[in-house]
Scaffold this active site. Structure first.
Site, PDB file in Angstrom:
ATOM      1  N   LYS A  22      -2.992  10.318  -5.000  1.00 37.31           N
ATOM      2  CA  LYS A  22      -3.296   8.892  -4.281  1.00 37.31           C
ATOM      3  C   LYS A  22      -4.638   9.075  -3.453  1.00 37.31           C
ATOM      4  CE  LYS A  22      -0.801   7.658  -0.717  1.00 37.31           C
ATOM      5  NZ  LYS A  22      -1.597   7.287   0.449  1.00 37.31           N
ATOM      6  N   ASN A  23      -4.626   9.895  -2.532  1.00 38.57           N
ATOM      7  CA  ASN A  23      -5.722  10.183  -1.352  1.00 38.57           C
ATOM      8  C   ASN A  23      -6.987  10.473  -2.005  1.00 38.57           C
ATOM      9  OD1 ASN A  23      -3.689   9.203   0.349  1.00 38.57           O
ATOM     10  ND2 ASN A  23      -3.302  11.099   1.214  1.00 38.57           N
ATOM     11  N   CYS A 117      -0.394   2.409  13.079  1.00 43.92           N
ATOM     12  CA  CYS A 117       0.882   2.458  12.262  1.00 43.92           C
ATOM     13  C   CYS A 117       1.994   3.389  12.729  1.00 43.92           C
ATOM     14  CB  CYS A 117       0.519   2.687  10.793  1.00 43.92           C
ATOM     15  SG  CYS A 117       0.154   4.608  10.565  1.00 43.92           S
ATOM     16  N   ARG A 122      -4.378   4.758  14.862  1.00 45.23           N
ATOM     17  CA  ARG A 122      -5.401   5.294  13.785  1.00 45.23           C
ATOM     18  C   ARG A 122      -6.709   4.784  14.424  1.00 45.23           C
ATOM     19  NH1 ARG A 122      -2.168   5.988   8.914  1.00 45.23           N
ATOM     20  NH2 ARG A 122      -4.014   7.228   8.111  1.00 45.23           N
ATOM     21  N   ASP A 308       1.112  15.663   6.077  1.00 42.24           N
ATOM     22  CA  ASP A 308       1.817  14.789   5.125  1.00 42.24           C
ATOM     23  C   ASP A 308       2.981  15.719   4.426  1.00 42.24           C
ATOM     24  OD1 ASP A 308      -1.093  13.306   3.859  1.00 42.24           O
ATOM     25  OD2 ASP A 308       0.013  13.042   5.716  1.00 42.24           O
ATOM     26  N   ARG A 400       4.446   3.426  -2.018  1.00 44.10           N
ATOM     27  CA  ARG A 400       3.012   3.527  -1.684  1.00 44.10           C
ATOM     28  C   ARG A 400       2.454   4.645  -2.362  1.00 44.10           C
ATOM     29  NH1 ARG A 400       1.310   2.174   4.009  1.00 44.10           N
ATOM     30  NH2 ARG A 400      -0.504   2.648   3.131  1.00 44.10           N
TER      31      ARG A 400
END
Ligand code: EPZ
Length: 422
Positions: A22-23, A117, A122, A308, A400
């Site tokens: 995804k990233n 968040c 951020r 992560d 997500r």
């Protein structure tokens, strides 16, 4: 809103595959805006919420997008948009990586400030520092970044911050530099595999980049870029999450398309804990003994242990006899999962940026609340090993970044299903 129900204490066995990162997809979709020509991205987990959001933003800019389950074809010809509005950015902070390409191609950009968040503030000071260094005129007003530049010029900029390098700040400046006049040197660049993948995609588009994968990137600006076709690298965080799922259930699973060269720090820590890790054809296999050893983990920029996967490591250590210390050097507040795990009987004390974890013999299933993408995954891992039933609410966070997670875990023998929140 949906929730996931898990009946714990099932060992996971079998094989699961992971798809594209995804990233990596998110900045690469932004990079397609640097050219008028079409690009095709393969091995994309298109159903992920964040990828759907980024496709919606590109469409709002006037780009035409065709997507099936794992391929996206982008046709930016003639797009005129230059804004990433709040309604999108507020749901996905990664949209900030549109700033560099829009400024480089449209000579102006208006991107909503990402705000904070649950994993912490951020900030984007490094993004702004880099874009200003390359000639972008930036003003911040009404919650938006307004950028303009007649011409972007090469520069020499140091992009490290107090938490080390920045993945998306590196991506933003790298993308803008590809069309700048002259040469740009980015020091303390992020060398995450996803940034390497972006640089390789840009190179296929005709960009001239040296030092890919190192902390110093040198970019020689070109007049224009053409479209490209690219297969996205596999998702190391998704793969690592399944490795932890195999370990926490004391199971024996193989994660296909997991790359040992992207997971060095994680494999090192799992082996230190006593997990048997072997490289199998096209994947990684974990075989886990009944008792594991406590470990200390500190999250760092790549190639250090990834933030992560911190919540997932915390979950594993919560059921590993002994005292483990998990220190978060990237997002010091990224411990939302701890209070939820405590509801399941985990014994974790937060001490500044560290979680001191005292392993317990058994977690007990309980209703818990997901708060962010990776915390959701960690709570599911805890549910897999807890006695009885665990309900993880608000799993839209999970969707997500994890495609069909409950189906994949069920295929490995987990007793897990989805229900509608009443
Ligand atoms: C990327 O976010 C990832 N997201 C995050 O993954 C990941 O946790 C993070 O990198 C760190 O690896 C995407 O790639 C879409 P950073 P990014 O800029 O680029 C500070 C997930 O779960 N910082 O590398 O936004 C920042 O506060 C997500 O998939 C500044 O101080 O993160 C943090 O402490 C969550 N100033 C550190 O740097 C800045 O201008 C690293 O952040 C920018 C960042």
């Amino acid at each position: 809103m949906d929730k996931l129900i898990i009946v714990g204490e099932k060992k996971l066995k079998g094989t699961v595959s992971v798809k594209g990162a995804k990233n990596s997809v998110l900045p690469i979709l932004a990079a397609t805006l640097l050219s008028e020509e079409p690009s095709t991205l393969k091995n994309v987990p298109c159903s992920l919420r964040d990828i759907q959001t980024m496709m919606r933003i590109l469409k709002s800019l006037g780009v035409s997008i065709e997507a099936d389950s794992d391929t996206i074809r982008v046709t930016p010809k003639g797009y005129e948009g230059w804004e990433a509005p709040y309604k999108f950015v507020s749901t996905m902070r990664a949209s900030v990586c549109l700033l560099g390409p829009l400024l480089a191609k449209q000579k102006r950009a208006r991107v909503s400030l990402p705000g904070g968040c649950v994993i912490g503030p951020r900030p984007i000071d490094l993004h702004l520092k880099g874009i200003r260094a390359i000639g972008g005129e930036i003003t911040l007003a009404h919650g938006y970044i307004h950028a303009k530049a007649k011409v972007l010029h090469g520069t020499h900029v140091y992009l490290g911050g107090s938490f080390g390098s920045s993945v998306l700040a590196t991506a933003n400046v790298l993308m803008a530099a590809t069309l700048a006049k002259g040469t740009t040197i980015i020091e303390d660049a992020s060398c995450e595999p996803e940034v390497v993948d972006l640089a390789q995609f840009l190179t296929k588009m005709g960009a001239k980049i040296q030092g890919i994968g190192s902390k110093v990137l040198e970019v020689e600006g070109v007049r224009s870029l053409h479209g490209a076709e690219h297969a996205i690298i596999s998702d190391r965080i998704e793969a690592g999450t399944y490795l932890f799922a195999g370990a926490i259930t004391r199971g024996d699973i193989t994660v296909r398309h997991a790359r040992t060269d992207h997971l060095g720090a994680v494999i090192d820590k799992l082996r230190e804990a006593g997990v048997q890790i072997t490289e199998e054809k096209g994947g990684i296999r974990v075989q886990t003994p009944k008792s594991l050893r406590p470990i200390d983990v500190t999250t760092l920029p790549y190639p250090g242990f990834p933030t992560d996967l911190q919540a997932q490591a915390t979950a594993l250590m919560s059921v590993t006899d002994g005292i483990s210390i998990i220190t978060e050097k990237i997002y010091p507040d990224r411990f939302m999962h701890v209070s939820e795990m405590a509801r399941m009987g985990a014994q974790i004390v937060l001490e500044g940026p560290s979680a001191i974890v005292k392993g317990v013999r058994r977690l007990s299933g309980a209703p818990v609340m997901a708060s962010d993408l990776r915390a959701s995954a960690a709570l599911i891992l805890a549910g897999l090993v807890a006695k009885g039933k665990t309900e993880v609410a608000r799993i839209y966070h999970l969707e997500r970044g994890y495609e069909k997670m409950e189906a994949r875990l069920a295929s490995l023998g987990a007793e897990i299903w989805r229900e509608k929140e009443k």
